[in-house]
Enzyme design. Structure first.
Site, PDB file in Angstrom:
ATOM      1  N   SER A  36     -19.987   0.933  19.383  1.00  0.00           N
ATOM      2  CA  SER A  36     -19.233   0.763  18.137  1.00  0.00           C
ATOM      3  C   SER A  36     -18.281  -0.408  18.258  1.00  0.00           C
ATOM      4  O   SER A  36     -17.871  -0.788  19.358  1.00  0.00           O
ATOM      5  CB  SER A  36     -18.444   2.036  17.815  1.00  0.00           C
ATOM      6  OG  SER A  36     -17.242   2.092  18.560  1.00  0.00           O
ATOM      7  N   ASP A  37     -17.924  -0.985  17.135  1.00  0.00           N
ATOM      8  CA  ASP A  37     -16.775  -1.889  17.133  1.00  0.00           C
ATOM      9  C   ASP A  37     -15.525  -1.036  17.327  1.00  0.00           C
ATOM     10  O   ASP A  37     -15.581   0.201  17.346  1.00  0.00           O
ATOM     11  CB  ASP A  37     -16.716  -2.673  15.816  1.00  0.00           C
ATOM     12  CG  ASP A  37     -16.018  -4.020  15.972  1.00  0.00           C
ATOM     13  OD1 ASP A  37     -15.243  -4.187  16.941  1.00  0.00           O
ATOM     14  OD2 ASP A  37     -16.238  -4.905  15.131  1.00  0.00           O
ATOM     15  N   ALA A  38     -14.374  -1.691  17.504  1.00  0.00           N
ATOM     16  CA  ALA A  38     -13.141  -0.964  17.811  1.00  0.00           C
ATOM     17  C   ALA A  38     -12.919   0.161  16.796  1.00  0.00           C
ATOM     18  O   ALA A  38     -12.800  -0.079  15.594  1.00  0.00           O
ATOM     19  CB  ALA A  38     -11.957  -1.916  17.815  1.00  0.00           C
ATOM     20  N   THR A  61     -22.302  -2.078  16.576  1.00  0.00           N
ATOM     21  CA  THR A  61     -22.361  -1.592  15.207  1.00  0.00           C
ATOM     22  C   THR A  61     -20.958  -1.596  14.622  1.00  0.00           C
ATOM     23  O   THR A  61     -20.015  -1.105  15.230  1.00  0.00           O
ATOM     24  CB  THR A  61     -23.003  -0.193  15.143  1.00  0.00           C
ATOM     25  OG1 THR A  61     -23.089   0.221  13.779  1.00  0.00           O
ATOM     26  CG2 THR A  61     -22.243   0.846  15.942  1.00  0.00           C
TER      27      THR A  61
END
Length: 547
Positions: free
Chosen positions: A283-285, A236
């Site tokens: 999550s993305d970074a 996401t």
């Protein structure tokens, strides 16, 4: 303790694995359970890092690899040896320079889309998976499902499979299947769909501007097919989808532009409930400005979990941010149900990958560089050659003036030289590389080559043909050499330079900066193979670029 969700795809755990998840959950205290929700960044060979990772006890690490394969394997084996719970070890296996630096050079997704042969895509996926598993990686943050719609995007172009959802679906689903057959969890990204905003979510929250109906026909279709294919995780991203949020009554004002990474409307209502995804949401970074511009760091970690994601990617302050998540669990901001769901999904992914039955990584397979070199010759696209300059000949085009600003490496913070000049010299050409900022003097040359080498990798905001950088001063920036000598422009990356140079007579998209692609392009320039003429994107973004 209800673990029925782990009996269903994509986990499909048997009784033994379910029991391992149950016992592991029960054995962990609250601090250790929170640790399972974090995936920390690992890079380099700091001698204190293994002890720090063991103390923090995260659920996983994402490794940024150096060139020493045995040292990398030893580092990951040390992490696993010291871990009370086996760790997820992830990497961005995207091909070209976003793959193992000690492994086989393989084409990036846009090059695979240009080749458009599923047997090639499957073999590339198999090579990457087996090499990754051999070094200790068990989770890849690929494939990229983004659609190359906004041609100015500096983040999508070479990382995805082009602009046609049919092509993207074919190749992405093949990659998912092969990865997971090889014991490597695949990840569909970047949820809910990047590519219609020409900005970079590393720098700003980007927007998916489509209506729900148009999204369903494009990005929605891709994610539904990935879910049906059993993809084990979805990333996401810091991308808003305002029309969906508004449609379900969760999008008033700024809330319509809430990043998906912290949006229950997108993670729970759309991905879980509407699309039926049962795997791990990561999550993305979380340090990216697409999220950090929206809310403070500790709060973002809390909301990532509370809004429906199961794992937080990266932390600049893991001690403080883990403490913040623990406090949110204690106070009920992260409900007991959501906390249990997130932790057990992370443990379930580990069990699905067989990490509850520890085993040494397999031996590193023999490199497939010769195969990759042959395949790479099928990727470069000759977009136009209006003056029929090609093929090149050492007699007719012996003296070459080359403009080669270098390979941009944002992950390493450096610019690397292209090997193209030496490759052409080895073929009998005399190549002079123009020094940026010097006066341009084409007299005495038989040909000029503009060799541009920017793959779409992170934090640059815009990629464009910087005539001022290539030339000297105002006059140099405005000078066009094709009225004086033949000119060939080659892009080993970003495919849309014709927008800035619509009148260049010969233009080639070679997609990737890796050595094998440079070698393949030399073979094609010299007429040793047939050019590909089928592009996965429309390089002619300006109408006069065709002529």
């Amino acid at each position: 303790m209800n673990l029925a969700h782990l009996e269903k795809p994509p986990f499909s755990l048997d009784r033994e694995a379910i029991e391992w998840v149950r016992k592991t959950w029960e054995a962990l205290d609250e601090e250790a359970r929170v640790g399972q929700l974090f995936n920390l960044r690992s890079k380099g060979y700091d001698e204190d890092e293994p002890a720090r990772i063991a103390r923090l006890a995260p659920g996983g690490v994402t490794r940024f690899f150096g060139e020493d394969g045995p040292a990398e394997r030893a580092r990951l084996e040390a992490f696993q040896r010291d871990a009370a719970v086996p760790m997820l070890v992830s990497a961005d296996l995207e091909g070209s320079r976003m793959s193992l630096p000690f492994g086989t050079q393989v084409p990036n997704p846009i090059a695979l889309a240009a080749i458009d042969d599923l047997s090639v895509t499957e073999e590339v996926a198999r090579i990457m998976a087996r090499e990754a598993r051999a070094v200790g990686v068990n989770w890849s943050f690929t494939p990229v499902l983004d659609i190359n719609a906004a041609w100015r995007s500096s983040i999508v172009a070479t990382r995805g499979y082009g602009s046609d959802p049919d092509v993207i679906a074919r190749h992405a689903l093949a990659q998912i299947r092969v990865f997971q057959e090889e014991g490597l969890a695949a990840t569909a990204k970047h949820w809910p769909g990047e590519g219609h905003d020409d900005r970079d979510q590393h720098l700003v929250t980007t927007i998916n501007p489509l209506s729900v109906e148009d999204w369903e026909a494009t990005h929605g279709r891709l994610y539904r097919e990935a879910v049906e294919a059993g993809v084990m995780s979805v990333m996401t991203a810091h991308i808003a989808f305002p029309d969906w949020a508004r449609r379900i009554g969760k999008g008033d004002g700024v809330e319509a532009f809430r990043p998906a990474s912290v949006s229950a409307a997108l993670n729970t209502d759309l991905l879980r409930d509407e699309l039926g995804f049962n795997g791990v949401i990561v999550s993305d970074a979380s340090r990216m400005a697409g999220l950090s511009a929206f809310m403070p760091a500790v709060e973002s970690k809390v909301q990532i979990i509370a809004s429906g994601a199961d794992m937080i990617l990266f932390s600049l302050d893991p001690e403080g941010e883990m403490a913040g998540v623990r406090e949110a669990v204690r106070t009920g901001r992260i409900t007991p149900e959501r906390f249990f769901d997130a932790v057990t999904r992370v443990l379930g992914l580990k069990a699905a990958l067989g990490l509850h039955r520890p085993a040494a990584p397999p031996a590193f397979p023999a490199p497939r560089d010769d195969w990759s070199r042959q395949v790479s010759r099928r990727a470069p696209v000759l977009e136009k050659d209006v003056n029929q300059t090609l093929p090149l000949d050492p007699q007719r085009h012996r003296r070459i003036l080359m403009f080669a600003p270098g390979i941009i490496e944002p992950m390493q913070g450096q610019t690397l030289p292209l090997e193209l000049p030496e490759l052409l010299r080895a073929e009998g050409f005399a190549v002079d590389v123009h020094r940026m900022g010097d006066p341009i003097d084409p007299s005495g040359y038989d040909l000029a080559i503009y060799a541009l080498s920017e793959e779409t990798l992170l934090t640059r905001g815009r990629i464009f043909l910087d005539w001022a950088k290539l030339g000297q001063g105002l006059d140099g920036a405005m000078r066009r050499l094709w009225h004086e000598i033949p000119v060939v422009m080659i892009s080993f990356g970003y495919p849309y330079y014709l927008y800035d140079a619509p009148r260049v007579p010969t233009y080639i998209n070679a997609w990737a900066t890796m050595t094998a692609m440079q070698e393949a392009t030399v073979d094609l320039l010299l007429g040793r193979a047939e050019w590909n003429r089928k592009s996965p994107v429309n390089a002619f973004v300006s109408p006069d670029s065709y002529y």
